[in-house]
Write a protein that holds these residues in place. Structure first.
Motif, short mmCIF file in Angstrom:
data_model
loop_
_atom_site.label_atom_id
_atom_site.label_comp_id
_atom_site.label_asym_id
_atom_site.label_seq_id
_atom_site.Cartn_x
_atom_site.Cartn_y
_atom_site.Cartn_z
N ALA A 34 0.87 -0.98 0.11
CA ALA A 34 -0.48 0.22 -0.40
C ALA A 34 0.98 0.80 -0.23
O ALA A 34 1.82 1.57 0.83
N GLN A 35 1.09 1.85 -0.93
CA GLN A 35 1.36 3.72 -1.00
C GLN A 35 0.51 4.59 -0.14
O GLN A 35 -0.81 4.49 -0.21
N ASP A 36 1.26 5.42 0.31
CA ASP A 36 0.45 6.85 0.67
C ASP A 36 0.37 8.01 -0.56
O ASP A 36 1.11 9.26 0.29
N GLY A 37 -0.41 7.93 -1.17
CA GLY A 37 -0.04 8.52 -2.35
C GLY A 37 -0.85 10.13 -1.53
O GLY A 37 -1.76 9.39 -1.10
N PHE A 38 -0.88 10.54 -2.74
CA PHE A 38 -2.61 11.96 -2.91
C PHE A 38 -3.73 11.90 -2.66
O PHE A 38 -3.72 10.98 -3.75
N TYR A 39 -4.52 12.64 -1.88
CA TYR A 39 -5.81 12.12 -2.42
C TYR A 39 -6.17 13.71 -3.56
O TYR A 39 -5.91 14.23 -3.46
N ILE A 40 -7.29 12.38 -4.08
CA ILE A 40 -7.75 13.68 -5.35
C ILE A 40 -8.99 13.71 -5.06
O ILE A 40 -9.98 13.14 -4.67
N GLU A 41 -10.16 15.17 -5.29
CA GLU A 41 -11.18 15.85 -4.94
C GLU A 41 -11.68 15.81 -6.65
O GLU A 41 -11.23 16.56 -7.18
N LEU A 42 -12.69 14.87 -7.39
CA LEU A 42 -13.41 15.38 -8.54
C LEU A 42 -14.41 16.20 -8.36
O LEU A 42 -15.43 15.49 -7.06
N ASP A 43 -14.63 16.99 -8.79
CA ASP A 43 -16.41 17.90 -8.93
C ASP A 43 -16.89 17.72 -9.87
O ASP A 43 -16.92 17.73 -10.95
N PHE A 44 -18.27 16.24 -9.43
CA PHE A 44 -19.05 16.35 -10.77
C PHE A 44 -20.09 16.12 -10.30
O PHE A 44 -21.03 16.87 -9.17
N PRO A 45 -21.53 16.38 -11.40
CA PRO A 45 -22.96 17.15 -10.87
C PRO A 45 -23.67 15.88 -10.66
O PRO A 45 -23.03 14.52 -10.28
N ALA A 46 -24.51 15.27 -9.88
CA ALA A 46 -25.08 14.17 -8.84
C ALA A 46 -25.47 13.95 -9.70
O ALA A 46 -26.74 14.95 -10.78
N ASP A 47 -26.69 12.49 -9.36
CA ASP A 47 -27.10 12.25 -10.85
C ASP A 47 -28.37 11.64 -10.44
O ASP A 47 -28.80 11.75 -9.12
N PRO A 48 -29.42 13.25 -10.58
CA PRO A 48 -30.74 12.73 -9.74
C PRO A 48 -31.69 11.20 -9.73
O PRO A 48 -31.65 11.17 -10.56
N ILE A 49 -32.37 10.77 -8.79
CA ILE A 49 -33.14 9.49 -8.80
C ILE A 49 -33.99 9.79 -8.55
O ILE A 49 -35.31 10.72 -8.60
N THR A 50 -34.79 9.01 -9.72
CA THR A 50 -36.41 9.32 -9.92
C THR A 50 -37.13 7.71 -9.78
O THR A 50 -36.26 7.02 -9.61
N GLU A 51 -38.55 8.60 -9.42
CA GLU A 51 -38.93 6.70 -9.85
C GLU A 51 -39.10 5.87 -10.88
O GLU A 51 -39.02 6.23 -11.92
N PHE A 52 -39.28 4.68 -10.70
CA PHE A 52 -39.48 2.92 -11.67
C PHE A 52 -40.75 2.64 -11.39
O PHE A 52 -40.90 2.39 -10.73
#
Length: 402
Positions: free
Chosen positions: A130-148
């Motif tokens: 296991a490595q101690d690398g840095f973290y990355i944060e991605l800023d993504f659009p939320a995907d809303p939930i709809t009724e099925f």
């Protein structure tokens, strides 16, 4: 025919250990290539996603055009390949900032290099390498939930080998079925029937359940997408854009530790900004392979030749004459009808044409004289568009795989 070597990397995303998480091929390009060539390379790698990066100039933050391809089709959004691409950019010194921007089919996305965070890691993801690398944060659009509303519970259950289903929803953007099972253990035990999943509605099936008490996680998940050539996606970032929306309502919270319980396994730290409808995905990545692939340069085989570009910081920008003696004319604005102009910053003309073909835009007219003029329309009667199109060629939209 002359060959030009180009760099590629294979990166395991959402893990800190090699051969865990989700592998993605990260390929660098100097020039845009046509879709057939990009798809052929992705099929050659034959892993869940292959992404392509082309640098865009003239922006305050480093910015790249980013596209994602499964072995079968191009996709509109991919979390783990974006994390992989960001990891290479940050770790290789190709960018000298802690933020990078990507122009994509899902708009402008950002990735940040962030300090270490406290994230639970299951025992099967921990080892001496296991490595101690840095973290990355991605800023993504939320995907809303709809009724099925379709009554296919028995069909879905059978496709999951008889799993007991608590709830079925549909994701608005991904067009996936989100299926809640009775527990996180049930998620681990699911035996997907791939041929049956292909016959189910939607693009793919996300299964999820509450994590066991004391695990350090909020929920487990798995994702099956055989229609796109990925029987099981080891760790799917974009699926968590929907899972965050779903579990936020179930648990009454906006911050999660999530575990994707595939054979390789993967860990995500997630924050949902419900007001802005953004999901912040945080994780690590590990480079496991690097090499070169060859591009034909004689005759520009596979190369997109229309290289006029839209200024990434000004959508009404103008492409000037190529000779230094000629002055760049003043900007001619883009006329947009019902289109969010901010989502198309940094696109090249040829890329915009492809967007039109894939119905991201219903019609697209590009005229290159001294100025670059673009008119967008959603297919409605638009007098200005019609007048501007009388003497120019039009693109005919075609079906999209995205």
């Amino acid at each position: 025919m002359a060959k030009k070597p180009m760099k590629y990397f294979v990166v395991d995303a959402f893990t800190e250990s090699a051969f865990k998480g989700n592998p993605a091929a990260v390929c660098f390009l100097e020039d845009e290539r046509d879709d057939d060539w990009l798809q052929a390379v992705a099929a050659e790698f034959k892993i869940s996603q292959t992404c392509y990066l082309t640098r865009l100039r003239g922006t305050s933050n480093p910015r790249f055009h980013l596209r994602w391809f499964s072995p079968l089709v191009e996709v509109k959004l991919c979390g783990h390949a974006t994390l992989a691409a960001s990891h290479i950019l940050f770790s290789s010194g190709l960018v000298d900032t802690n933020i990078v921007e990507f122009v994509t089919l899902s708009g402008l996305l950002t990735a940040k290099k962030i300090p270490p965070i406290n994230v639970t890691s299951p025992s099967n993801l921990q080892n001496s390498e296991a490595q101690d690398g840095f973290y990355i944060e991605l800023d993504f659009p939320a995907d809303p939930i709809t009724e099925f509303n379709l009554d296919v519970t028995s069909q879905i259950s059978e496709s999951l080998n008889g799993a007991s289903i608590i709830d079925i929803k549909r994701t608005q953007y991904g067009d996936d079925l989100l299926v809640e099972l009775s527990s996180g253990e049930s998620v681990i035990e699911v035996q997907p029937q791939i041929d049956a999943i292909i016959k189910c509605p939607g693009r793919g099936i996300i299964v999820s359940g509450s994590a066991p008490s004391g695990s350090g996680f909020d929920f487990y998940s798995r994702f099956f997408c055989p229609k796109f050539g990925v029987n099981e996606d080891p760790v799917c970032g974009s699926a968590h854009c929907a899972l965050a929306s779903y579990w936020s309502k179930k648990l009454g919270k906006c911050d999660f530790n999530a575990y994707q319980a595939s054979a390789r396994g993967g860990v995500l730290n997630i924050h949902l900004d419900d007001q802005k409808q953004r999901v912040f995905l945080r994780g690590k990545a590990v480079t496991v392979m690097e090499g070169v692939y060859s591009i034909d340069v004689e005759g520009d085989a596979g190369k997109v030749t229309d290289k006029s570009t839209v200024n990434p910081d000004q959508l009404g920008a103008v492409i000037g004459e190529t000779t230094s003696e000629k002055q760049t004319p003043p900007p001619t604005p883009i006329v947009a009808c019902g289109i969010d102009q901010s989502q198309f910053k940094g696109y090249e003309v040829a890329e915009l044409k492809e967007l039109a073909k894939t119905k991201k835009l219903k019609q697209l007219e590009v005229t290159l004289t001294k100025n670059l003029r673009m008119n967008f329309s959603e297919g409605k009667d638009d007098e200005a568009y019609q007048k501007g199109s009388e003497s120019d060629n039009k693109e005919t939209p075609s079906s999209s795989n995205g």
